[in-house]
Scaffold this motif. Structure first.
Motif, PDB file in Angstrom:
ATOM      1  N   GLU A 114       0.810  -1.214   0.000  1.00  0.00           N
ATOM      2  CA  GLU A 114       0.000   0.000   0.000  1.00  0.00           C
ATOM      3  C   GLU A 114       0.845   1.266   0.000  1.00  0.00           C
ATOM      4  O   GLU A 114       0.358   2.360  -0.320  1.00  0.00           O
ATOM      5  CB  GLU A 114      -0.937   0.010   1.210  1.00  0.00           C
ATOM      6  CG  GLU A 114      -0.265   0.109   2.568  1.00  0.00           C
ATOM      7  CD  GLU A 114       0.159  -1.254   3.100  1.00  0.00           C
ATOM      8  OE1 GLU A 114       0.518  -1.320   4.291  1.00  0.00           O
ATOM      9  OE2 GLU A 114       0.128  -2.236   2.328  1.00  0.00           O
ATOM     10  N   HIS A 129      -7.736   8.287 -13.404  1.00  0.00           N
ATOM     11  CA  HIS A 129      -6.633   7.344 -13.213  1.00  0.00           C
ATOM     12  C   HIS A 129      -6.683   6.175 -14.189  1.00  0.00           C
ATOM     13  O   HIS A 129      -5.933   5.201 -14.020  1.00  0.00           O
ATOM     14  CB  HIS A 129      -6.667   6.808 -11.773  1.00  0.00           C
ATOM     15  CG  HIS A 129      -6.487   7.869 -10.733  1.00  0.00           C
ATOM     16  ND1 HIS A 129      -5.252   8.411 -10.429  1.00  0.00           N
ATOM     17  CD2 HIS A 129      -7.390   8.511  -9.944  1.00  0.00           C
ATOM     18  CE1 HIS A 129      -5.402   9.325  -9.479  1.00  0.00           C
ATOM     19  NE2 HIS A 129      -6.681   9.411  -9.170  1.00  0.00           N
ATOM     20  N   TYR A 159      -2.524  -3.185  -9.043  1.00  0.00           N
ATOM     21  CA  TYR A 159      -3.682  -2.316  -8.868  1.00  0.00           C
ATOM     22  C   TYR A 159      -3.914  -2.012  -7.398  1.00  0.00           C
ATOM     23  O   TYR A 159      -3.436  -2.732  -6.499  1.00  0.00           O
ATOM     24  CB  TYR A 159      -4.938  -2.964  -9.463  1.00  0.00           C
ATOM     25  CG  TYR A 159      -5.370  -4.238  -8.764  1.00  0.00           C
ATOM     26  CD1 TYR A 159      -6.191  -4.189  -7.626  1.00  0.00           C
ATOM     27  CD2 TYR A 159      -4.956  -5.478  -9.223  1.00  0.00           C
ATOM     28  CE1 TYR A 159      -6.575  -5.360  -6.985  1.00  0.00           C
ATOM     29  CE2 TYR A 159      -5.341  -6.645  -8.587  1.00  0.00           C
ATOM     30  CZ  TYR A 159      -6.155  -6.586  -7.474  1.00  0.00           C
ATOM     31  OH  TYR A 159      -6.538  -7.735  -6.830  1.00  0.00           O
ATOM     32  N   ALA A 160      -4.637  -0.932  -7.175  1.00  0.00           N
ATOM     33  CA  ALA A 160      -5.146  -0.571  -5.844  1.00  0.00           C
ATOM     34  C   ALA A 160      -6.664  -0.491  -5.959  1.00  0.00           C
ATOM     35  O   ALA A 160      -7.191   0.099  -6.897  1.00  0.00           O
ATOM     36  CB  ALA A 160      -4.567   0.760  -5.382  1.00  0.00           C
ATOM     37  N   VAL A 192       1.019   3.294  -3.295  1.00  0.00           N
ATOM     38  CA  VAL A 192      -0.118   4.062  -3.789  1.00  0.00           C
ATOM     39  C   VAL A 192       0.189   5.551  -3.651  1.00  0.00           C
ATOM     40  O   VAL A 192       0.498   6.040  -2.555  1.00  0.00           O
ATOM     41  CB  VAL A 192      -1.399   3.695  -3.018  1.00  0.00           C
ATOM     42  CG1 VAL A 192      -2.581   4.519  -3.513  1.00  0.00           C
ATOM     43  CG2 VAL A 192      -1.696   2.204  -3.165  1.00  0.00           C
ATOM     44  N   SER A 193       0.111   6.278  -4.749  1.00  0.00           N
ATOM     45  CA  SER A 193       0.417   7.711  -4.731  1.00  0.00           C
ATOM     46  C   SER A 193      -0.661   8.490  -3.994  1.00  0.00           C
ATOM     47  O   SER A 193      -1.765   7.985  -3.728  1.00  0.00           O
ATOM     48  CB  SER A 193       0.544   8.229  -6.167  1.00  0.00           C
ATOM     49  OG  SER A 193      -0.706   8.114  -6.839  1.00  0.00           O
ATOM     50  N   ARG A 238       0.687  -5.794  -6.183  1.00  0.00           N
ATOM     51  CA  ARG A 238       1.738  -5.361  -7.108  1.00  0.00           C
ATOM     52  C   ARG A 238       2.005  -6.378  -8.195  1.00  0.00           C
ATOM     53  O   ARG A 238       2.819  -6.131  -9.092  1.00  0.00           O
ATOM     54  CB  ARG A 238       3.033  -5.107  -6.336  1.00  0.00           C
ATOM     55  CG  ARG A 238       2.972  -3.919  -5.402  1.00  0.00           C
ATOM     56  CD  ARG A 238       2.788  -2.629  -6.146  1.00  0.00           C
ATOM     57  NE  ARG A 238       3.904  -2.324  -7.029  1.00  0.00           N
ATOM     58  CZ  ARG A 238       3.955  -1.274  -7.831  1.00  0.00           C
ATOM     59  NH1 ARG A 238       2.924  -0.443  -7.893  1.00  0.00           N
ATOM     60  NH2 ARG A 238       4.999  -1.048  -8.598  1.00  0.00           N
ATOM     61  N   VAL A 244      -4.419  -4.012  -2.397  1.00  0.00           N
ATOM     62  CA  VAL A 244      -3.294  -3.494  -3.165  1.00  0.00           C
ATOM     63  C   VAL A 244      -2.448  -4.683  -3.583  1.00  0.00           C
ATOM     64  O   VAL A 244      -1.951  -5.431  -2.743  1.00  0.00           O
ATOM     65  CB  VAL A 244      -2.446  -2.497  -2.346  1.00  0.00           C
ATOM     66  CG1 VAL A 244      -1.310  -1.941  -3.201  1.00  0.00           C
ATOM     67  CG2 VAL A 244      -3.312  -1.368  -1.817  1.00  0.00           C
ATOM     68  N   LEU A 278      -1.668   0.661 -10.797  1.00  0.00           N
ATOM     69  CA  LEU A 278      -0.443   1.165 -10.211  1.00  0.00           C
ATOM     70  C   LEU A 278       0.620   1.312 -11.300  1.00  0.00           C
ATOM     71  O   LEU A 278       0.610   0.559 -12.292  1.00  0.00           O
ATOM     72  CB  LEU A 278       0.058   0.215  -9.114  1.00  0.00           C
ATOM     73  CG  LEU A 278      -0.823   0.094  -7.865  1.00  0.00           C
ATOM     74  CD1 LEU A 278      -0.286  -0.980  -6.961  1.00  0.00           C
ATOM     75  CD2 LEU A 278      -0.906   1.426  -7.138  1.00  0.00           C
TER      76      LEU A 278
END
Length: 458
Positions: free
Chosen positions: A347, A431, A399-400, A350-351, A386, A384, A453
């Motif tokens: 997590e 996004h 993805y988140a 995540v921006s 990766r 979340v 992501l």
């Protein structure tokens, strides 16, 4: 409140001052149907006249040639081929035919088919006339002429008297009135019902058509207003997103400035240590560029009348870590929270803008559950991952996701405007993610948003 004058009531009922003009929904088709109807009635009128002549119903004194009877009967019905195209003209022509032929060859207008034609002509004039004042004038003139002709016929005709004498009704009248007076009264009542019935039916259908047109116009207005509200909601949401992204980008620029100053100092004393702030600058600049691209893409379609974004506090925007506190907010709803990260600590990738979008999604979804659902419990799950998704190129970097599920039904009378869901979809589009919003097959409602992501650097 003073009572309206009878003339005003009549004018209102006939739509004298109405701005509505009745036209067929499909004029070419309607006018073609009128042509076929007029031709069919013309054939029936000619055929009916021949049946009347063959049955011996014509008076002995009527020695008109058969072809003349056919021509006059057909001429009375033929104008109906343009009855809805020129309703008042057809009314004037047909009733002029009635009067002229009735005075010269009285047997023709008494044909049953032509009686239907006269009724239909008057009905059409009242139901389809576009100029309501002209309609009243033409109808009034025709009625005056018709009843004048009827009065003349009753005054000069001896047919009723002869019928009463032949039946012996004058010697012993069977009712309160004399047979002759009863026949005259019956003739008048029949014609009054005939003409007024055609007028009433035509005006009722005109009012019904106007109500349908008004309802259609209101529906179109409501649809336009709904589209305008939706568009304004989109614009407002985009401006809010722009403000939030601006704050995050400004934060990255500040970080870049601080780290650049640190790197400049380290380059003079310890060049090897300058790699750390330079790496931070590289990551922050890339993140800022990516967010700025999303900002430009989001605001590309904004119009000139988008309104203004309201001011707010300058406190840090919430992110993915703040979603958990939404579950603890009181509001009569039991909310469970779960975080699933693969690998552990994913997590952190995540921006800020993406975390803010996930937070706002969960916030809006829970607010909708509390306002519009009978649910007593809901769950909020943040995932979340990766690992790259093999079935969707958008999620090659992972993805988140946030998912809000409840177990209730829509509360009666509490439907919202749907603008909150519009905002969620706008955030997802920013996004380049996907959204799943709607009822579940097993009951309840689901709001699930998945955002891609960025790819990890090798």
């Amino acid at each position: 409140m003073p009572r309206p004058h009878p003339a005003e009531v009549i004018a209102e009922w006939f739509g004298v001052d109405a701005d509505f003009e009745r036209v067929p929904a499909d004029p070419p088709t309607a006018y073609r149907r009128d042509v076929w109807l007029g031709l069919a009635l013309t054939v029936l009128a000619v055929g009916g006249m021949e049946l009347t002549r063959s049955a011996g119903y014509l008076a002995q004194s009527d020695d008109s040639p058969a072809w003349l009877l056919y021509v006059l009967a057909g001429a009375g019905a033929l104008p109906l081929v343009v009855r809805r195209r020129y309703p008042l003209t057809v009314l004037a022509v047909v009733y002029a035919h009635f009067l002229l032929v009735g005075l010269t060859v009285p047997v023709v207008p008494l044909s049953q088919v032509l009686q239907v034609v006269y009724f239909m002509t008057l009905y059409t004039a009242v139901a389809w006339a576009r100029d309501r004042r002209a309609m009243l004038i033409v109808v009034a003139v025709c009625l005056a002429a018709m009843f004048g002709w009827l009065f003349w016929q009753v005054a000069v005709s001896t047919g009723m008297q002869q019928y009463a004498e032949s039946e012996g009704l004058l010697d012993d009248p069977p009712g309160f009135l004399s047979p002759l007076d009863a026949m005259i009264a019956q003739t008048w009542l029949t014609n009054i019902a005939y003409f007024l019935g055609a007028i009433a039916l035509g005006q009722v259908t005109w009012h019904a058509a106007r109500r349908r047109a008004q309802l259609a116009e209101q529906a179109a207005t409501i649809e336009r207003q709904a589209e305008e509200l939706g568009r304004r909601a989109v614009v407002t949401e985009r401006l809010r997103i722009a403000r939030e992204l601006h704050d995050v980008v400004a934060h990255h620029v500040s970080v870049i400035g601080i780290q650049a100053a640190a790197a400049r100092r380290l380059l003079a004393k310890d060049p090897g240590s300058a790699a750390v702030p330079l790496s931070t600058i590289e990551a922050a600049s890339r993140d800022a560029v990516e967010q700025m691209r999303g900002l430009v893409g989001t605001l590309r379609d904004i119009g000139d009348d988008g309104g203004t974004a309201g001011g707010g506090d300058r406190s840090p925007e919430p992110g993915i870590a703040d979603i958990e506190r939404l579950a603890g907010a009181d509001g009569g709803l039991e909310v469970t929270y779960a975080l699933v990260a693969e690998p552990a600590g994913a997590e952190e990738a995540v921006s800020g803008p993406m975390g803010l979008s996930l937070f706002r999604t969960a916030q809006e979804a829970l607010a909708n559950v509390r306002k519009h659902s009978t649910a007593r419990a809901a769950s909020v799950t943040v995932r979340v991952d990766r690992r790259p998704a093999a079935d969707d190129a958008r999620f090659r970097g992972g993805y988140a996701e946030v998912e809000v599920i409840d177990d209730g039904r829509a509360r009666p009378g509490s439907s919202g405007s749907g603008l909150g869901l519009v905002g969620i979809r706008e955030r997802v589009a920013t996004h380049h993610g996907v959204a799943e919003i709607g009822p579940r097959v097993t009951g309840g409602y689901r709001v699930r948003v998945r955002l891609p992501l960025p790819l990890e650097e090798s």
